[in-house]
Structure formats: structure tokens, C-alpha cells
Design a protein around this motif. Sequence first.
Motif, PDB file in Angstrom:
ATOM      1  N   ASP A  95      -6.566  -0.928   6.381  1.00  0.00           N
ATOM      2  CA  ASP A  95      -6.850  -1.814   5.258  1.00  0.00           C
ATOM      3  C   ASP A  95      -7.519  -1.088   4.093  1.00  0.00           C
ATOM      4  OD1 ASP A  95      -5.787  -3.837   6.729  1.00  0.00           O
ATOM      5  OD2 ASP A  95      -7.704  -4.786   7.257  1.00  0.00           O
ATOM      6  N   ILE A  96      -8.423  -0.153   4.400  1.00  0.00           N
ATOM      7  CA  ILE A  96      -9.164   0.527   3.331  1.00  0.00           C
ATOM      8  C   ILE A  96      -8.220   1.379   2.490  1.00  0.00           C
ATOM      9  CG2 ILE A  96     -10.988   2.184   2.813  1.00  0.00           C
ATOM     10  CD1 ILE A  96     -12.373   1.295   5.391  1.00  0.00           C
ATOM     11  N   GLY A  97      -7.366   2.162   3.160  1.00  0.00           N
ATOM     12  CA  GLY A  97      -6.429   2.997   2.428  1.00  0.00           C
ATOM     13  C   GLY A  97      -5.438   2.181   1.618  1.00  0.00           C
ATOM     14  N   ASN A  98      -4.938   1.114   2.214  1.00  0.00           N
ATOM     15  CA  ASN A  98      -3.980   0.268   1.492  1.00  0.00           C
ATOM     16  C   ASN A  98      -4.636  -0.414   0.295  1.00  0.00           C
ATOM     17  OD1 ASN A  98      -1.728   0.817   3.061  1.00  0.00           O
ATOM     18  ND2 ASN A  98      -2.205  -0.761   4.555  1.00  0.00           N
ATOM     19  N   ALA A  99      -5.896  -0.806   0.457  1.00  0.00           N
ATOM     20  CA  ALA A  99      -6.607  -1.428  -0.667  1.00  0.00           C
ATOM     21  C   ALA A  99      -6.778  -0.442  -1.810  1.00  0.00           C
ATOM     22  CB  ALA A  99      -7.968  -1.944  -0.201  1.00  0.00           C
ATOM     23  N   TYR A 100      -7.027   0.831  -1.476  1.00  0.00           N
ATOM     24  CA  TYR A 100      -7.154   1.843  -2.525  1.00  0.00           C
ATOM     25  C   TYR A 100      -5.840   1.984  -3.299  1.00  0.00           C
ATOM     26  CZ  TYR A 100      -7.288   6.253  -4.949  1.00  0.00           C
ATOM     27  OH  TYR A 100      -7.195   7.191  -5.931  1.00  0.00           O
ATOM     28  N   LEU A 101      -4.733   2.054  -2.573  1.00  0.00           N
ATOM     29  CA  LEU A 101      -3.436   2.208  -3.230  1.00  0.00           C
ATOM     30  C   LEU A 101      -3.131   1.012  -4.128  1.00  0.00           C
ATOM     31  CD1 LEU A 101      -1.310   3.667  -0.301  1.00  0.00           C
ATOM     32  CD2 LEU A 101      -2.319   4.905  -2.231  1.00  0.00           C
ATOM     33  N   ARG A 102      -3.493  -0.180  -3.664  1.00  0.00           N
ATOM     34  CA  ARG A 102      -3.235  -1.379  -4.476  1.00  0.00           C
ATOM     35  C   ARG A 102      -4.138  -1.446  -5.696  1.00  0.00           C
ATOM     36  NH1 ARG A 102      -3.348  -3.857   0.637  1.00  0.00           N
ATOM     37  NH2 ARG A 102      -5.341  -4.853   0.129  1.00  0.00           N
ATOM     38  N   SER A 103      -5.335  -0.869  -5.592  1.00  0.00           N
ATOM     39  CA  SER A 103      -6.292  -0.963  -6.696  1.00  0.00           C
ATOM     40  C   SER A 103      -6.155   0.178  -7.698  1.00  0.00           C
ATOM     41  CB  SER A 103      -7.723  -0.981  -6.155  1.00  0.00           C
ATOM     42  OG  SER A 103      -8.055   0.269  -5.562  1.00  0.00           O
ATOM     43  N   ASN A 104      -5.387   1.207  -7.355  1.00  0.00           N
ATOM     44  CA  ASN A 104      -5.216   2.350  -8.245  1.00  0.00           C
ATOM     45  C   ASN A 104      -4.005   2.109  -9.144  1.00  0.00           C
ATOM     46  OD1 ASN A 104      -4.813   4.805  -9.502  1.00  0.00           O
ATOM     47  ND2 ASN A 104      -5.146   6.022  -7.663  1.00  0.00           N
ATOM     48  N   ILE A 106      -2.497   3.857 -11.277  1.00  0.00           N
ATOM     49  CA  ILE A 106      -1.563   4.954 -11.472  1.00  0.00           C
ATOM     50  C   ILE A 106      -0.424   4.911 -10.458  1.00  0.00           C
ATOM     51  CG2 ILE A 106      -2.724   6.660 -10.000  1.00  0.00           C
ATOM     52  CD1 ILE A 106      -2.061   8.776 -12.054  1.00  0.00           C
ATOM     53  N   VAL A 107      -0.694   4.383  -9.268  1.00  0.00           N
ATOM     54  CA  VAL A 107       0.329   4.348  -8.225  1.00  0.00           C
ATOM     55  C   VAL A 107       1.486   3.447  -8.638  1.00  0.00           C
ATOM     56  CG1 VAL A 107       0.824   3.709  -5.830  1.00  0.00           C
ATOM     57  CG2 VAL A 107      -1.314   4.883  -6.389  1.00  0.00           C
ATOM     58  N   GLU A 108       1.159   2.216  -9.033  1.00  0.00           N
ATOM     59  CA  GLU A 108       2.210   1.277  -9.441  1.00  0.00           C
ATOM     60  C   GLU A 108       2.853   1.677 -10.767  1.00  0.00           C
ATOM     61  OE1 GLU A 108       2.854  -3.502 -10.369  1.00  0.00           O
ATOM     62  OE2 GLU A 108       0.870  -2.737  -9.836  1.00  0.00           O
ATOM     63  N   ALA A 109       2.024   2.110 -11.720  1.00  0.00           N
ATOM     64  CA  ALA A 109       2.524   2.394 -13.065  1.00  0.00           C
ATOM     65  C   ALA A 109       3.467   3.593 -13.102  1.00  0.00           C
ATOM     66  CB  ALA A 109       1.354   2.616 -14.021  1.00  0.00           C
ATOM     67  N   THR A 110       3.260   4.557 -12.221  1.00  0.00           N
ATOM     68  CA  THR A 110       4.067   5.780 -12.275  1.00  0.00           C
ATOM     69  C   THR A 110       5.231   5.780 -11.282  1.00  0.00           C
ATOM     70  OG1 THR A 110       2.627   6.938 -10.698  1.00  0.00           O
ATOM     71  CG2 THR A 110       2.096   7.149 -13.052  1.00  0.00           C
ATOM     72  N   ILE A 138      -0.523  10.208  -2.539  1.00  0.00           N
ATOM     73  CA  ILE A 138      -0.785   8.783  -2.761  1.00  0.00           C
ATOM     74  C   ILE A 138       0.485   7.991  -3.055  1.00  0.00           C
ATOM     75  CG2 ILE A 138      -3.146   9.182  -3.511  1.00  0.00           C
ATOM     76  CD1 ILE A 138      -2.187   8.784  -6.404  1.00  0.00           C
ATOM     77  N   SER A 139       1.596   8.676  -3.308  1.00  0.00           N
ATOM     78  CA  SER A 139       2.864   7.990  -3.542  1.00  0.00           C
ATOM     79  C   SER A 139       3.983   8.992  -3.343  1.00  0.00           C
ATOM     80  CB  SER A 139       2.916   7.406  -4.962  1.00  0.00           C
ATOM     81  OG  SER A 139       4.057   6.594  -5.149  1.00  0.00           O
ATOM     82  N   ARG A 140       5.129   8.526  -2.850  1.00  0.00           N
ATOM     83  CA  ARG A 140       6.237   9.464  -2.659  1.00  0.00           C
ATOM     84  C   ARG A 140       7.555   8.719  -2.566  1.00  0.00           C
ATOM     85  NH1 ARG A 140       7.836  11.693   2.680  1.00  0.00           N
ATOM     86  NH2 ARG A 140       7.608  13.711   1.674  1.00  0.00           N
ATOM     87  N   VAL A 141       8.615   9.419  -2.981  1.00  0.00           N
ATOM     88  CA  VAL A 141       9.987   8.943  -2.813  1.00  0.00           C
ATOM     89  C   VAL A 141      10.733  10.051  -2.084  1.00  0.00           C
ATOM     90  CG1 VAL A 141      12.105   8.134  -3.915  1.00  0.00           C
ATOM     91  CG2 VAL A 141       9.876   7.605  -4.948  1.00  0.00           C
ATOM     92  N   ILE A 153       2.063   9.186   3.167  1.00  0.00           N
ATOM     93  CA  ILE A 153       1.001   8.747   2.280  1.00  0.00           C
ATOM     94  C   ILE A 153      -0.340   8.941   2.996  1.00  0.00           C
ATOM     95  CG2 ILE A 153       0.040   6.808   0.999  1.00  0.00           C
ATOM     96  CD1 ILE A 153       2.702   7.820  -0.057  1.00  0.00           C
ATOM     97  N   GLY A 154      -1.265   9.590   2.307  1.00  0.00           N
ATOM     98  CA  GLY A 154      -2.567   9.854   2.903  1.00  0.00           C
ATOM     99  C   GLY A 154      -2.714  11.251   3.473  1.00  0.00           C
ATOM    100  N   THR A 155      -1.608  12.003   3.567  1.00  0.00           N
ATOM    101  CA  THR A 155      -1.692  13.379   4.069  1.00  0.00           C
ATOM    102  C   THR A 155      -2.548  14.233   3.145  1.00  0.00           C
ATOM    103  OG1 THR A 155       0.452  13.301   5.188  1.00  0.00           O
ATOM    104  CG2 THR A 155      -0.358  15.473   4.556  1.00  0.00           C
ATOM    105  N   ARG A 156      -3.392  15.081   3.759  1.00  0.00           N
ATOM    106  CA  ARG A 156      -4.226  16.020   3.018  1.00  0.00           C
ATOM    107  C   ARG A 156      -3.730  17.441   3.236  1.00  0.00           C
ATOM    108  NH1 ARG A 156      -9.456  14.993   1.321  1.00  0.00           N
ATOM    109  NH2 ARG A 156     -10.097  12.826   1.573  1.00  0.00           N
ATOM    110  N   LEU A 157      -3.769  18.238   2.180  1.00  0.00           N
ATOM    111  CA  LEU A 157      -3.484  19.663   2.272  1.00  0.00           C
ATOM    112  C   LEU A 157      -4.454  20.402   1.367  1.00  0.00           C
ATOM    113  CD1 LEU A 157       0.436  19.700   2.100  1.00  0.00           C
ATOM    114  CD2 LEU A 157      -0.969  20.149   4.123  1.00  0.00           C
ATOM    115  N   PRO A 158      -4.824  21.639   1.708  1.00  0.00           N
ATOM    116  CA  PRO A 158      -5.734  22.403   0.846  1.00  0.00           C
ATOM    117  C   PRO A 158      -5.118  22.626  -0.534  1.00  0.00           C
ATOM    118  CG  PRO A 158      -5.547  23.425   3.014  1.00  0.00           C
ATOM    119  CD  PRO A 158      -4.485  22.372   2.942  1.00  0.00           C
ATOM    120  N   ALA A 159      -5.865  22.332  -1.567  1.00  0.00           N
ATOM    121  CA  ALA A 159      -5.330  22.427  -2.927  1.00  0.00           C
ATOM    122  C   ALA A 159      -4.873  23.838  -3.260  1.00  0.00           C
ATOM    123  CB  ALA A 159      -6.375  21.952  -3.931  1.00  0.00           C
TER     124      ALA A 159
END
Length: 280
Positions: A95-104, A106-110, A138-141, A153-159
Motif C-alpha cells: 500500500d505504501i509504495g502504491n500510494a507513493y506512485l499515485r501521489s507522484n 510525474i508518474v501519471e503525467a509522463t 517508478i514507471s516502465r513500459v 517497479i520499485g527495483t533499486r540499482l546503484p546510481a
Amino acid sequence: MLEKSGKGKSGVNSPASFAKPDIDERLYLGTIEKGLLVLDTFCANPRPMTLAEVSEASGLNKSATQRVLYTLRALRYLTHSETTRQYSLSVRAMDIGNAYLRSNPIVEATYPYLLEANKQSQETVNLTELDGTDIVFISRVPSRSVMSSYVTIGTRLPAYATAPGRAILANLPSSDLNEILERSSFAAITPYTVSDRKELEEGLEQVRERGFAIANQEAMLGDISTAAPVFGYDNKVVAAVNIAVSTANWNVDKVEAELSPITVEIARQMSKVASQYRRL
């Protein structure tokens, strides 16, 4: 947050450490920190764990770990097997991760721009943000022909080891960049990873000049990625868009010639949208 990292005696991973800002001890709740530290431990070890394993990985003593695990279980963020005595994240933890995606915004707009880049390239397109020393997807096609599901979605990698990470790092203020590089491990994830800070910084200068970054199998064998920065309010870098392809079908020269221009143009269009949101 504890600064320990790496694997413990039982093979469990310690959660990633983050720089803690100046703390007002009158307002800071250490009990919440302990609870989130345990949740971070499950993020670093996506498998069931015993109380002893959670204690080892988190750095908390067993008594504190037991209380935190009990509380998170009571709140339905964890489940517990009476047979194996192991704890696991529950569905509610999503729920926490999904709430972040819905509240950001940039995710929907881009997202339409990710779709357009996918249409033009016929390859997987991702949007990532920087968090600490990592990038987070945070988003992918995905491409229709994608064979691997190692990135979700949510995967982390060293920058430092990724094209989108470098696209973001290259456009940070020097003080922010230095702070992140100081805390980066520069571990060689694959035989191709640039693990020398000086060499990386020279590469970041080239990224700034060209407007895009390319990473060849540095975070994952068989993967080439090209990325460009997305700028938000006050022209601050807020994300990166990247196109990821397989070395079975592409080489670096072909990626630079055919996919980097798509990435740069899509990032430019995304920046126009992202600049409207001050919170970014």
C-alpha cells in the motif's frame, strides 16, 4: 539509520543506509525508526526470515526485534508461519509504495511519453528517480520481446553503475554529487562496471556535454541502456528516462545512433511537463 552493510553470518543483507539530516531529538521517534528499519530489512531480503535473521540484518537486539515484529504483524504488515517460524511481508505492505506512485504527479503525467518512446524504439522504456545512492524504477513500459523480469517497479540499482543514475548524477549540484559519491560503494557488480571514482567523474562530464548516458552491461550482464535527464521546477534534475536493450540485438554504437536521440527528445518533452510541478 545504521551504517552497516553487506551480508551477515547467515547470509542476510543489511538494509541500505542513508544520510540522516540534522535531527531535532525532541521530535524524533526512535521507535518509528526501529519499525521502519525492520521493514527495510525485508526490502533488502525479499524472502521469509526468522527473528534471529531479522535481528542480525537490522542490527537490533532480539528483544527489540521481537517487539517490532509483533507490532508489524498485529498491524498486518507482516505475516508469520507457525511451522517455519519465519516472517514475511504481507500484501498490505504494498500500500505504501502504491500510494507513493499515485501521489507522484510525474508518474501519471509522463506515462504517455514512455509509451511514445516504446512505440518508436520497440524496446523497454523506464522512468527512474534518485534515492540516496540508488536509482529506483517508478514507471516502465516493457518491450513485447523482453525475456527478463529482473526489473520491476520499485527495483533499486546503484546510481553509479547505471545510465539513468549517471544522467541524474551528472546534473546535480557539485556538493550533492560529491556527497552521493562519498557514500557510494563503487563495487564491481559485473566485469564491466566502472568502479573507479575518478573514471566515473570523467564519464559524468561527458554525460553533461552530450546530454545522455550509456551503460554497457555494468549493472546487469546482457543489458545496454541509454538515458537522459528529466528536469523539473527551477530546472532541477528530478528523474531520468532510459531505454534498455539486449546485447543479443544491439551494440553500443547502434544504441547511441538510434536510441539515444529518442531518449533525449522524450526527456525534453517530459521536462516541459515535470517543470509544472513545484513539489518535484
